[in-house]
Design an enzyme around this catalytic site. Structure first.
Site, PDB file in Angstrom:
ATOM      1  N   GLY A 129      96.791  13.916 -43.158  1.00  0.00           N
ATOM      2  CA  GLY A 129      96.682  12.465 -43.041  1.00  0.00           C
ATOM      3  C   GLY A 129      98.007  11.850 -43.426  1.00  0.00           C
ATOM      4  N   GLY A 337      81.744 -19.988 -49.207  1.00  0.00           N
ATOM      5  CA  GLY A 337      80.549 -19.678 -50.008  1.00  0.00           C
ATOM      6  C   GLY A 337      79.548 -18.819 -49.251  1.00  0.00           C
ATOM      7  N   GLU A 361      98.007   3.712 -39.410  1.00  0.00           N
ATOM      8  CA  GLU A 361      99.448   3.765 -39.098  1.00  0.00           C
ATOM      9  C   GLU A 361     100.255   3.984 -40.383  1.00  0.00           C
ATOM     10  OE1 GLU A 361      98.200   3.667 -36.364  1.00  0.00           O
ATOM     11  OE2 GLU A 361      99.275   2.583 -34.800  1.00  0.00           O
TER      12      GLU A 361
HETATM   13  N1  COS Z   1     112.497   8.529 -37.682  1.00  0.00           N
HETATM   14  C1  COS Z   1     113.119   9.660 -37.295  1.00  0.00           C
HETATM   15  N2  COS Z   1     113.024  10.821 -37.961  1.00  0.00           N
HETATM   16  C2  COS Z   1     112.290  10.846 -39.087  1.00  0.00           C
HETATM   17  C3  COS Z   1     111.624   9.696 -39.572  1.00  0.00           C
HETATM   18  C4  COS Z   1     111.749   8.498 -38.819  1.00  0.00           C
HETATM   19  N3  COS Z   1     111.142   7.371 -39.192  1.00  0.00           N
HETATM   20  N4  COS Z   1     110.964  10.014 -40.701  1.00  0.00           N
HETATM   21  C5  COS Z   1     111.232  11.311 -40.962  1.00  0.00           C
HETATM   22  N5  COS Z   1     112.020  11.803 -39.967  1.00  0.00           N
HETATM   23  C6  COS Z   1     112.573  13.160 -39.871  1.00  0.00           C
HETATM   24  C7  COS Z   1     113.463  13.442 -41.075  1.00  0.00           C
HETATM   25  O1  COS Z   1     114.781  12.993 -40.863  1.00  0.00           O
HETATM   26  C8  COS Z   1     113.374  14.942 -41.194  1.00  0.00           C
HETATM   27  O2  COS Z   1     114.222  15.563 -40.241  1.00  0.00           O
HETATM   28  P1  COS Z   1     115.555  16.356 -40.732  1.00  0.00           P
HETATM   29  O3  COS Z   1     115.054  17.430 -41.662  1.00  0.00           O
HETATM   30  O4  COS Z   1     116.140  16.861 -39.468  1.00  0.00           O
HETATM   31  O5  COS Z   1     116.404  15.334 -41.439  1.00  0.00           O
HETATM   32  C9  COS Z   1     111.941  15.247 -40.760  1.00  0.00           C
HETATM   33  O6  COS Z   1     111.523  14.121 -39.957  1.00  0.00           O
HETATM   34  C10 COS Z   1     111.000  15.421 -41.924  1.00  0.00           C
HETATM   35  O7  COS Z   1     111.060  14.236 -42.697  1.00  0.00           O
HETATM   36  P2  COS Z   1     110.579  14.153 -44.202  1.00  0.00           P
HETATM   37  O8  COS Z   1     111.136  15.306 -44.975  1.00  0.00           O
HETATM   38  O9  COS Z   1     110.847  12.768 -44.689  1.00  0.00           O
HETATM   39  O10 COS Z   1     109.001  14.386 -44.028  1.00  0.00           O
HETATM   40  P3  COS Z   1     107.840  14.331 -45.081  1.00  0.00           P
HETATM   41  O11 COS Z   1     106.929  15.456 -44.815  1.00  0.00           O
HETATM   42  O12 COS Z   1     108.388  14.168 -46.456  1.00  0.00           O
HETATM   43  O13 COS Z   1     106.979  13.007 -44.670  1.00  0.00           O
HETATM   44  C11 COS Z   1     106.347  10.717 -44.500  1.00  0.00           C
HETATM   45  C12 COS Z   1     107.461  11.776 -44.575  1.00  0.00           C
HETATM   46  C13 COS Z   1     105.512  10.604 -45.752  1.00  0.00           C
HETATM   47  C14 COS Z   1     107.091   9.425 -44.263  1.00  0.00           C
HETATM   48  C15 COS Z   1     105.423  11.021 -43.279  1.00  0.00           C
HETATM   49  O14 COS Z   1     104.632  12.172 -43.521  1.00  0.00           O
HETATM   50  C16 COS Z   1     104.506   9.881 -42.902  1.00  0.00           C
HETATM   51  O15 COS Z   1     104.941   8.893 -42.309  1.00  0.00           O
HETATM   52  N6  COS Z   1     103.208  10.008 -43.207  1.00  0.00           N
HETATM   53  C17 COS Z   1     102.212   9.059 -42.793  1.00  0.00           C
HETATM   54  C18 COS Z   1     101.705   9.404 -41.447  1.00  0.00           C
HETATM   55  C19 COS Z   1     100.995   8.268 -40.808  1.00  0.00           C
HETATM   56  O16 COS Z   1     101.503   7.162 -40.719  1.00  0.00           O
HETATM   57  N7  COS Z   1      99.802   8.543 -40.331  1.00  0.00           N
HETATM   58  C20 COS Z   1      99.053   7.549 -39.705  1.00  0.00           C
HETATM   59  C21 COS Z   1      98.145   8.169 -38.760  1.00  0.00           C
HETATM   60  S1  COS Z   1      98.802   8.372 -37.201  1.00  0.00           S
HETATM   61  S2  COS Z   1      98.116   6.708 -36.386  1.00  0.00           S
END
Ligand code: COS
Length: 377
Positions: A129, A337, A361
């Site tokens: 998630g 109310g 999202e």
């Molecule tokens: N745009 C482009 N690339 C991105 C990015 C973005 N907004 N966010 C992360 N990346 C890239 C990073 O640069 C990294 O690549 P490199 O290793 O080549 O630099 C890779 O993706 C992994 O990124 P990161 O290490 O930040 O990933 P994490 O696992 O720590 O997760 C979060 C980051 C928490 C931000 C992510 O898991 C997230 O957005 N989770 C929520 C998901 C969501 O919104 N779900 C809703 C349901 S879908 S409707």
């Protein structure tokens, strides 16, 4: 933010249709949980099922600010319809628009942009998630096909969609770099819809489980390169969050307008209740927070239109606007109310609809991860 003439025209046109055609049916759709196909037809006629899609692929080729204005007005009238529109236009379409080959764009964008096919985005799984990288669904090459196995949950538009953007791992040893994106069409062998969620709000928007049981899709349906799946998801979500912020602003505005109208005519102790400072100040606070949420949302949209970085601002707008939507809807109920608490008036529905904007999202907790990482990088 001052809208230009084209943006104002789109806002005005949407407001008219939303209030005349969509708002009167919102309670019915909420009660029955029926997917509002009539509204989707109306959105299609107005070009709102292909807002960002270029005209060469039959889209309306609108800028993000116009899309936000349209989403705000539609969500004010019916947040379920707002969800369908927001998810389809962002998560359903943008992966193809931004990462598809020319062949994929020609094949899928016209169908999506004209509303012939509704789009959905399948990232979330029972174990993935907020930690979106933990996708367990696999994609294995087999001659001219990929074979997908796994399941997805809470997929917005899922029960109505024809075209799904599905994220699956080609190589689990590579973690996040093993994820790829695929276009899966309804009817693909081995692909089925599982449980339909019964939800607190946005009840007319379909939210389902997807099941991939040796689902075979042609190899040409891979979107982008091997291992590009996570990036495709993240880039898409950055824009999608502006849409959810717009939806939240719309819901807040809807609840606020109901509260103002009620407070002006409801008399107690010999005068309309709006002339009590307790109520007047509540209305003032609602107006302040809605305006602030709107400014953040349009600012993020404008940054995107100007091709400037907007991920942090999109997360800020989504977080702030969704919190505002929930608080404003709660306050509207308080002002109204017993009537506010009753299903006879729309504000209780608006509160139920508002809640999801703090969750989907990316939860507001995850938005703070995105914002703080951006500040500290
Ligand atoms: N745009 C482009 N690339 C991105 C990015 C973005 N907004 N966010 C992360 N990346 C890239 C990073 O640069 C990294 O690549 P490199 O290793 O080549 O630099 C890779 O993706 C992994 O990124 P990161 O290490 O930040 O990933 P994490 O696992 O720590 O997760 C979060 C980051 C928490 C931000 C992510 O898991 C997230 O957005 N989770 C929520 C998901 C969501 O919104 N779900 C809703 C349901 S879908 S409707």
């Amino acid at each position: 933010m001052v809208l230009n003439d084209d943006q104002k025209m789109i806002q005005k046109m949407t407001k008219e249709i939303a209030q005349k055609v969509i708002a009167p049916q919102a309670a019915y759709y909420d009660r029955t949980e029926e997917f509002p196909w009539e509204n989707v037809k109306k959105l299609s006629e107005m070009g709102f099922m292909g807002m960002a899609v270029p005209e060469i692929y039959d889209g309306a080729e609108m800028d993000m600010v116009s899309s936000v204005a349209a989403l705000e007005e539609i969500s004010k009238a019916c947040a379920s319809t707002g969800t369908i529109m927001a998810v389809h236009n962002s998560a359903g379409i943008l992966p193809v628009l931004n990462f598809g080959s020319e062949e994929q764009k020609k094949e899928y964008l016209p169908r999506l942009a004209t509303g012939d096919a509704v789009g959905a985005f399948a990232l979330t799984e029972p174990g993935a998630g907020s930690d979106a990288a933990k996708v367990m669904t696999t994609a294995v090459e087999d001659k001219e096909c990929y074979v997908l196995n796994g399941s997805k949950c809470f997929i917005s538009n899922g029960g109505a969609a024809e075209i799904f953007i599905v994220f699956a791992s080609k190589d689990k040893t590579k973690g996040v770099k093993g994820l790829s994106a695929f276009i899966v069409e309804k009817g693909a062998p081995g692909f089925s819809i599982g449980k339909h969620e019964e939800k607190m709000g946005i009840r007319a928007s379909s939210t389902v489980e997807l099941i991939f049981d040796n689902c075979r899709i042609p190899k040409k349906n891979q979107l982008g390169k091997d291992g590009e799946g996570f990036k495709i998801a993240m880039v898409t979500l950055d824009t999608a969050r502006i849409g959810i912020a717009a939806q939240a602003v719309g819901i807040a505005e809807g609840a606020y307008q109901e509260a103002v109208a009620y407070a002006k005519v409801r008399e107690q102790f010999g005068k309309p209740i709006c002339y009590n400072q307790a109520i007047g100040f509540m209305l003032a606070n609602m107006a302040i927070s809605i305006e602030a949420a709107r400014q953040l949302t349009y600012h993020a949209a404008q940054l995107k239109d100007n091709r400037q970085a907007f991920g942090k601002e999109a997360a800020m707008a989504k977080t702030f606007a969704s919190d505002v939507a929930v608080q404003v809807a709660l306050d509207a109920i308080q002002i109204m109310g017993g009537y506010g608490y009753s299903r006879e008036y729309p504000v209780e529905r608006m509160l139920r609809d508002a809640k999801i904007t703090q969750i989907y999202e990316g939860t507001n907790q995850i938005q703070r991860v995105v914002i703080s990482r951006s500040i500290l990088q």
